[in-house]
Enzyme design. Structure first.
Site, PDB file in Angstrom:
ATOM      1  N   TYR A  35      27.793  35.484  43.502  1.00 19.30           N
ATOM      2  CA  TYR A  35      27.455  36.843  43.078  1.00 19.30           C
ATOM      3  C   TYR A  35      25.942  37.009  43.256  1.00 19.30           C
ATOM      4  CZ  TYR A  35      26.971  40.961  40.029  1.00 19.30           C
ATOM      5  OH  TYR A  35      26.671  42.204  39.521  1.00 19.30           O
TER       6      TYR A  35
ATOM      7  N   ASP B  72      30.543  38.622  46.276  1.00 17.04           N
ATOM      8  CA  ASP B  72      29.811  39.879  46.311  1.00 17.04           C
ATOM      9  C   ASP B  72      28.379  39.554  46.726  1.00 17.04           C
ATOM     10  OD1 ASP B  72      28.461  42.224  45.883  1.00 17.04           O
ATOM     11  OD2 ASP B  72      29.124  42.512  43.816  1.00 17.04           O
TER      12      ASP B  72
ATOM     13  N   HIS C  57      35.328  47.330  42.949  1.00 15.33           N
ATOM     14  CA  HIS C  57      35.493  46.559  44.187  1.00 15.33           C
ATOM     15  C   HIS C  57      36.978  46.320  44.457  1.00 15.33           C
ATOM     16  CE1 HIS C  57      31.228  44.937  44.468  1.00 15.33           C
ATOM     17  NE2 HIS C  57      31.254  45.414  43.239  1.00 15.33           N
TER      18      HIS C  57
END
Length: 256
Positions: free
Chosen positions: A107, A148, A249
């Site tokens: 992330y 991500d 998402h």
């Protein structure tokens, strides 16, 4: 093997959807980001009932990553050597060997704005990630970095480049950081969109962005050639972004 990556934007808020999705899609390995949980509150028992072992790297605040696997979860590493902090290292990376494949769930820091200190932190974090992945590649032919990335690799990966002028996620230094990561010997496994020509993975909650397909491709799967060459299917599961209480998402599902 089927692997998936999904920024769930709070595993507590998304738990019923996550469990139903796991039962339906049956991925072998799942990389989760922004779980916003603690070790005690993470639904380890619930995913265990579906056959998954969980490894988490969480602090109960805004970040948090996890790996779910039903094909083994060995040599778990939380964070990575040289990982910078803001000011302290955050819960943004976890890796493990699952079914013979080294898999990372990451992330990447958002960066906020190009003139914010968080932006430089983002670039420093990505550079350190590049070095850590390069070191990991020395011992693993089959490897995938999923998650991500908070960077759209090209202008084609945002719905309107003019809407992102003077914004993060699209700047040249951020994109150069992705290129440097790929240059370690990885490939971008670009998924097929379920709607429209663009494989967007993120749509802002505001202003009907999802229904207008005004999105971004910032969730990525970077894999070694040994994995990428065996990919038979890669899709954005847009259906998981629909309905009541979704994450902003959509997951990516890769079969190889």
């Amino acid at each position: 093997m089927r692997i998936a990556t999904w920024n769930v934007n709070s595993v507590k808020a998304r738990e019923p959807r996550l469990l139903a999705w796991l039962d339906e899609k049956k991925p072998d390995v799942v990389c989760l980001q922004e779980v916003k949980s603690t070790t005690e509150l993470f639904p380890t028992e619930q995913v265990g009932e579906l056959g998954y072992t969980a490894a988490t790297h969480v602090d109960g605040r805004w970040n948090g990553v996890a790996l779910l696997s039903r094909v083994g979860l060995d040599d778990v590493v939380r964070g990575f050597p040289g990982e910078p902090g803001f000011p302290d290292p955050e819960t943004r990376a976890i890796s493990a060997t699952c079914g013979g494949v080294r898999i990372w769930s990451i992330y990447v820091p958002n960066g906020r704005t190009p003139d914010d200190p968080h932006y430089q932190y983002k670039l420093t974090w990505l550079a350190a990630l590049r070095d850590a992945v390069a070191a990991d590649l020395a011992g693993h032919t089959d490897l995938a970095v999923c998650g991500d990335f908070n960077v759209a690799p090209t202008d084609a990966d945002v719905w309107d480049p003019s809407a992102f002028v003077n914004s993060t996620h699209v700047t040249a230094p951020e994109r150069s950081a992705l290129t440097a990561l790929l240059d370690t010997g990885l490939r971008d496994v670009v998924p097929t969109p379920m709607k429209g020509p663009f494989p967007f993975t993120y749509w802002d909650y505001r202003a009907g962005m999802f229904h207008q397909n005004k999105g971004m491709r910032i969730d990525l799967v970077y894999a070694t050639p040994a994995v990428a060459d065996r990919v038979s299917s890669a899709v954005v599961d847009r259906e998981a972004r629909k309905g009541k209480g979704p994450s902003d998402h959509a997951p990516i599902i890769v079969d190889f």
